[in-house]
Design a protein around this motif. Structure first.
Motif, PDB file in Angstrom:
ATOM      1  N   MET A   1       0.700  -1.135   0.171  1.00 16.38           N
ATOM      2  CA  MET A   1      -0.267   0.033  -0.027  1.00 16.38           C
ATOM      3  C   MET A   1       0.850   1.261  -0.050  1.00 16.38           C
ATOM      4  O   MET A   1       2.039   1.191   0.663  1.00 16.38           O
ATOM      5  N   THR A   2       0.311   2.406  -0.594  1.00 19.49           N
ATOM      6  CA  THR A   2       1.214   3.574  -0.622  1.00 19.49           C
ATOM      7  C   THR A   2       0.328   4.692  -0.336  1.00 19.49           C
ATOM      8  O   THR A   2      -0.928   4.599  -0.472  1.00 19.49           O
ATOM      9  N   ALA A   3       0.924   5.798   0.204  1.00 15.67           N
ATOM     10  CA  ALA A   3       0.077   6.947   0.338  1.00 15.67           C
ATOM     11  C   ALA A   3       0.888   8.146   0.384  1.00 15.67           C
ATOM     12  O   ALA A   3       2.160   7.944   0.618  1.00 15.67           O
ATOM     13  N   ARG A   4       0.515   9.437   0.054  1.00 19.00           N
ATOM     14  CA  ARG A   4       1.417  10.367   0.189  1.00 19.00           C
ATOM     15  C   ARG A   4       0.591  11.479   1.170  1.00 19.00           C
ATOM     16  O   ARG A   4      -0.462  11.765   1.313  1.00 19.00           O
ATOM     17  N   HIS A   5       1.585  12.044   1.712  1.00 23.75           N
ATOM     18  CA  HIS A   5       1.289  13.245   2.759  1.00 23.75           C
ATOM     19  C   HIS A   5       0.326  12.660   3.783  1.00 23.75           C
ATOM     20  O   HIS A   5      -0.747  13.829   4.016  1.00 23.75           O
ATOM     21  N   GLY A   6       0.294  11.568   4.175  1.00 28.76           N
ATOM     22  CA  GLY A   6      -1.045  11.167   5.188  1.00 28.76           C
ATOM     23  C   GLY A   6      -0.381  10.772   6.284  1.00 28.76           C
ATOM     24  O   GLY A   6       0.846  10.740   6.587  1.00 28.76           O
ATOM     25  N   LEU A   7      -1.292  10.088   7.113  1.00 30.65           N
ATOM     26  CA  LEU A   7      -0.832   9.539   8.540  1.00 30.65           C
ATOM     27  C   LEU A   7      -1.069   8.179   8.357  1.00 30.65           C
ATOM     28  O   LEU A   7      -2.240   7.628   7.861  1.00 30.65           O
ATOM     29  N   THR A   8      -0.206   7.339   8.801  1.00 33.87           N
ATOM     30  CA  THR A   8      -0.208   5.991   8.970  1.00 33.87           C
ATOM     31  C   THR A   8      -0.425   5.247  10.343  1.00 33.87           C
ATOM     32  O   THR A   8       0.266   5.665  11.157  1.00 33.87           O
ATOM     33  N   ALA A   9      -1.636   4.564  10.478  1.00 36.57           N
ATOM     34  CA  ALA A   9      -1.842   4.162  11.869  1.00 36.57           C
ATOM     35  C   ALA A   9      -1.624   2.721  12.177  1.00 36.57           C
ATOM     36  O   ALA A   9      -2.094   1.995  11.185  1.00 36.57           O
ATOM     37  N   PHE A  10      -0.856   2.156  13.034  1.00 36.53           N
ATOM     38  CA  PHE A  10      -0.733   0.877  13.256  1.00 36.53           C
ATOM     39  C   PHE A  10      -1.075   0.353  14.595  1.00 36.53           C
ATOM     40  O   PHE A  10      -0.917   1.051  15.643  1.00 36.53           O
ATOM     41  N   GLN A  11      -1.921  -0.483  14.779  1.00 37.54           N
ATOM     42  CA  GLN A  11      -2.348  -1.301  15.884  1.00 37.54           C
ATOM     43  C   GLN A  11      -1.758  -2.665  15.714  1.00 37.54           C
ATOM     44  O   GLN A  11      -1.848  -3.423  14.924  1.00 37.54           O
ATOM     45  N   ILE A 203       6.668  10.802  14.499  1.00 41.35           N
ATOM     46  CA  ILE A 203       6.365   9.624  14.736  1.00 41.35           C
ATOM     47  C   ILE A 203       5.764   9.629  16.237  1.00 41.35           C
ATOM     48  O   ILE A 203       6.353   9.923  17.265  1.00 41.35           O
ATOM     49  N   LEU A 204       4.452   9.169  16.257  1.00 42.11           N
ATOM     50  CA  LEU A 204       3.779   8.973  17.768  1.00 42.11           C
ATOM     51  C   LEU A 204       3.796   7.647  18.069  1.00 42.11           C
ATOM     52  O   LEU A 204       3.294   6.795  17.316  1.00 42.11           O
ATOM     53  N   ILE A 205       4.308   7.371  19.356  1.00 44.74           N
ATOM     54  CA  ILE A 205       4.106   5.887  20.020  1.00 44.74           C
ATOM     55  C   ILE A 205       3.214   6.056  21.278  1.00 44.74           C
ATOM     56  O   ILE A 205       3.625   6.807  22.231  1.00 44.74           O
ATOM     57  N   ALA A 233      -5.542  15.028  15.180  1.00 44.29           N
ATOM     58  CA  ALA A 233      -5.935  15.832  14.039  1.00 44.29           C
ATOM     59  C   ALA A 233      -5.122  17.015  14.180  1.00 44.29           C
ATOM     60  O   ALA A 233      -5.098  17.886  13.237  1.00 44.29           O
ATOM     61  N   GLU A 234      -4.518  17.468  15.137  1.00 42.63           N
ATOM     62  CA  GLU A 234      -3.568  18.568  15.451  1.00 42.63           C
ATOM     63  C   GLU A 234      -2.203  18.449  14.813  1.00 42.63           C
ATOM     64  O   GLU A 234      -1.586  19.514  14.338  1.00 42.63           O
ATOM     65  N   LEU A 235      -1.661  17.247  14.899  1.00 40.54           N
ATOM     66  CA  LEU A 235      -0.414  16.729  14.560  1.00 40.54           C
ATOM     67  C   LEU A 235      -0.457  16.714  13.023  1.00 40.54           C
ATOM     68  O   LEU A 235      -0.278  15.628  12.743  1.00 40.54           O
ATOM     69  N   ARG A 236      -0.354  17.793  12.444  1.00 34.44           N
ATOM     70  CA  ARG A 236       0.020  17.781  10.909  1.00 34.44           C
ATOM     71  C   ARG A 236       1.111  17.179  10.216  1.00 34.44           C
ATOM     72  O   ARG A 236       1.017  16.848   9.044  1.00 34.44           O
ATOM     73  N   LYS A 237       2.090  17.285  10.999  1.00 35.27           N
ATOM     74  CA  LYS A 237       3.380  16.719  10.516  1.00 35.27           C
ATOM     75  C   LYS A 237       3.794  15.192  10.957  1.00 35.27           C
ATOM     76  O   LYS A 237       4.591  14.438  10.581  1.00 35.27           O
ATOM     77  N   CYS A 238       2.589  14.590  11.725  1.00 35.25           N
ATOM     78  CA  CYS A 238       2.932  13.163  12.190  1.00 35.25           C
ATOM     79  C   CYS A 238       2.564  12.135  10.895  1.00 35.25           C
ATOM     80  O   CYS A 238       1.486  12.582  10.389  1.00 35.25           O
ATOM     81  N   ARG A 239       3.557  11.281  10.716  1.00 33.99           N
ATOM     82  CA  ARG A 239       3.328  10.376   9.545  1.00 33.99           C
ATOM     83  C   ARG A 239       3.176   9.084  10.155  1.00 33.99           C
ATOM     84  O   ARG A 239       2.471   8.284   9.359  1.00 33.99           O
ATOM     85  N   LEU A 240       3.276   8.804  11.188  1.00 32.15           N
ATOM     86  CA  LEU A 240       3.325   7.312  11.853  1.00 32.15           C
ATOM     87  C   LEU A 240       2.818   7.214  13.277  1.00 32.15           C
ATOM     88  O   LEU A 240       3.425   8.170  14.173  1.00 32.15           O
ATOM     89  N   HIS A 241       1.602   6.658  13.553  1.00 32.07           N
ATOM     90  CA  HIS A 241       1.222   6.587  14.902  1.00 32.07           C
ATOM     91  C   HIS A 241       1.384   4.965  15.056  1.00 32.07           C
ATOM     92  O   HIS A 241       0.472   4.408  14.340  1.00 32.07           O
TER      93      HIS A 241
END
Length: 257
Positions: A1-11, A203-205, A233-241
């Motif tokens: 999967m690919t995405a551009r300028h979005g947020l990827t969330a991993f559980q 990156i947010l953990i 929603a406020e963390l506009r630079k976050c690319r990975l959670h």
């Protein structure tokens, strides 16, 4: 999967009845044109489901994301950065923690970052004696020289050989679910915790999922945190959670908003 300028969330969780379950994220940044504008590409692979190709090269950063290993060890894919989103051990004792910490230290990922969140670190009635909690916390905080970095409500930065700097923030907190460590009961408590996250975090953990993102329990309850969801929603630079906690809802979700 690919995405551009979005947020990827991993559980992510490695504590499932079916064995190890980990997720790989790869990102690459390309400069184009005279203005050196930057585009971002993200690829996600899930161990046991997807074919994991060889590392694509130095322009990419390969993240390996795991959580909730609970003193068990697994075969983990190689990569540049290993992220562990908490619940390292079964009971929080030093003897239990050391199983996971020594295993993580043995892995060949150049950069390794972990949360702890062990239920029996709760104080003072339900958990371990305070002196044992102190010894355990001192132990996990002493592993940086071995390339294993412990985060507890704090930021961390590291730079890849390519020159790409990553800004990470780690928090082991979670809404009150059962007696355990780092838990909060009120919206105000949650705001105090998550308002500490820097706006420039890449990156947010966290241990808890955000509300309505890979947070469905076996009883069909949405167990994620509303306040964390609003903060994201406020963390506009976050690319990975990366998060864990709800074992039965492991997966990956890409947002292109």
């Amino acid at each position: 999967m690919t995405a551009r300028h979005g947020l990827t969330a991993f559980q992510v969780t490695s504590c499932t009845k079916f064995g190890a379950d980990s997720v790989l994220l790869e990102t690459t940044y390309h400069h184009r044109g005279s203005d050196a504008s930057m585009t971002e590409t993200i690829c996600v692979y899930r161990q046991g489901t997807d074919f994991i190709p060889p590392h694509p090269g130095s322009d990419w950063t390969r993240f390996v994301c795991i959580s909730d290993t609970h003193s068990r060890t697994f075969e983990i894919p190689t990569g540049d950065v290993l992220l562990h989103a908490g619940d390292l051990s079964s009971w929080g004792s030093l003897s239990q923690l050391s199983i996971t910490v020594e295993w993580l230290k043995s892995l060949d990922h150049p950069m390794k970052i972990m949360l702890c969140l062990d239920e029996n670190w709760a104080q003072p009635i339900y958990g371990l004696p305070p002196e044992e909690v102190h010894r355990a916390r001192t132990y996990v905080r002493s592993q940086a020289a071995a390339g294993l970095h412990y985060l507890e409500h704090q930021p961390f930065r590291f730079m890849m050989p390519s020159g790409r700097e990553w800004k990470v923030y780690g928090s082991p907190a979670a809404p009150l679910y059962a007696q355990g460590a780092f838990q909060y009961e009120t919206t105000d408590e949650a705001r105090v915790i998550y308002n500490r996250i820097p706006e420039d975090t890449d990156i947010l953990i966290t241990h808890t999922p955000p509300f309505m993102t890979l947070d469905t329990t076996r009883k069909r309850k949405q167990a994620g945190c509303h306040v964390l969801s609003s903060k994201l929603a406020e963390l506009r630079k976050c690319r990975l959670h990366v998060f864990g906690h709800i074992h039965e809802c492991a997966g990956a979700q890409i947002s292109t908003d």
